[in-house]
Write an enzyme that holds these catalytic residues in place. Sequence first.
Site, PDB file in Angstrom:
ATOM      1  N   HIS A 120      20.915 -32.384 -47.303  1.00  0.00           N
ATOM      2  CA  HIS A 120      20.323 -31.131 -46.824  1.00  0.00           C
ATOM      3  C   HIS A 120      21.000 -29.986 -47.564  1.00  0.00           C
ATOM      4  O   HIS A 120      22.189 -30.044 -47.873  1.00  0.00           O
ATOM      5  CB  HIS A 120      20.552 -30.986 -45.317  1.00  0.00           C
ATOM      6  CG  HIS A 120      20.566 -29.564 -44.846  1.00  0.00           C
ATOM      7  ND1 HIS A 120      21.750 -28.847 -44.680  1.00  0.00           N
ATOM      8  CD2 HIS A 120      19.560 -28.712 -44.522  1.00  0.00           C
ATOM      9  CE1 HIS A 120      21.453 -27.631 -44.265  1.00  0.00           C
ATOM     10  NE2 HIS A 120      20.147 -27.514 -44.164  1.00  0.00           N
ATOM     11  N   ARG A 124      20.269 -18.563 -47.927  1.00  0.00           N
ATOM     12  CA  ARG A 124      19.427 -17.581 -47.251  1.00  0.00           C
ATOM     13  C   ARG A 124      20.071 -16.187 -47.298  1.00  0.00           C
ATOM     14  O   ARG A 124      21.280 -16.047 -47.459  1.00  0.00           O
ATOM     15  CB  ARG A 124      19.188 -17.987 -45.802  1.00  0.00           C
ATOM     16  CG  ARG A 124      20.466 -18.197 -45.010  1.00  0.00           C
ATOM     17  CD  ARG A 124      20.201 -18.807 -43.641  1.00  0.00           C
ATOM     18  NE  ARG A 124      21.436 -18.997 -42.903  1.00  0.00           N
ATOM     19  CZ  ARG A 124      22.197 -20.085 -42.967  1.00  0.00           C
ATOM     20  NH1 ARG A 124      21.836 -21.099 -43.730  1.00  0.00           N
ATOM     21  NH2 ARG A 124      23.311 -20.170 -42.251  1.00  0.00           N
ATOM     22  N   GLY A 272       8.962 -17.202 -33.965  1.00  0.00           N
ATOM     23  CA  GLY A 272       7.532 -17.419 -34.140  1.00  0.00           C
ATOM     24  C   GLY A 272       7.168 -17.893 -35.521  1.00  0.00           C
ATOM     25  O   GLY A 272       6.063 -17.646 -36.012  1.00  0.00           O
TER      26      GLY A 272
END
Length: 317
Positions: A120, A124, A272
């Site tokens: 992984h 960011r 979301g």
Amino acid sequence: MQKAALATDEVKSYLLGLQDRICLALEAGDGEGKFLLDSWSRDDKESLHDGPVLGGGGRSKVLMEGAVFEQAGVNFSHVTGESLPPSATAVRPELAGRSFEALGVSLVIHPKNPHVPTSHANVRFFIAEKEGEAPVWWFGGGYDLTPYYPVLEDVVAWHRTAEAACRPFGEDVYPRFKDWCDRYFYLKHRAEARGVGGLFFDDLNEWGFEKSFGFLKAVGDSYLDAYLPLVKRRKDQPWTKKQREFQLYRRGRYVEFNLVYDRGTLFGLQSGGRTESILMSLPPLVSWRYNWQPEPGSEEAVLYEFLSPRDWLGHQR
């Protein structure tokens, strides 16, 4: 720091290039599989499930049923929102109510062969803004390795590459972020590490923008150097049905961590985000066994000897 828009553009350009480079290298390493491109957008500022208003978009690249990789996903996303979700403000409540932009590349590789570790990585950039106040920004990311039948040579090589990526930024950087990785990728409910670690960092801004961004690039650029040699060494190693069953069982630990603890998963779902891309990290096949333990002395039991944090590079001194 330079103006927020310019900084975001610079980071975005790097991340898109990184996604492309990683996908091309993984395709070459697989030999048969090809990444499918799935571009998505939330520029209409839609609200999902009565959650936060989210804008932006991204592109998901997924390789399925390759010769080497059972599933490999490499995501790029650039999302914006009117307020940060609870997962982002839990430890920094002063950021509540700020609008934000979040850019990142996140990937998870699930090989077929039980002798090839799962891996992984993510890198960011966040920037949170409020009218009348200076922007608050930070970088985060890292990479970690999850073997099923670990080989000391592979684990040491993985950490040696991580250490080399950190070295130009200070002698204390690798030990600091290696330790953070060991503490982060830990299943508290199992009292067990997820794998053999690597690097993890978050909220990085104390070095200033240019050095912090340089470190993000060093981590992103070194991922393939850390992982692909391990794939090449182990991908043709014969494996048995028993070893495959153990791999599927251990993948269950991966699922447990991602759904219970992983910050990126929680941030994506709470903000979301696009569910299909967020849950791309989960393996296509997995199994659980009630109260199962490997037989003492078995090759499966060896893994549990590796799941305790240690100074892997000490083996080379």
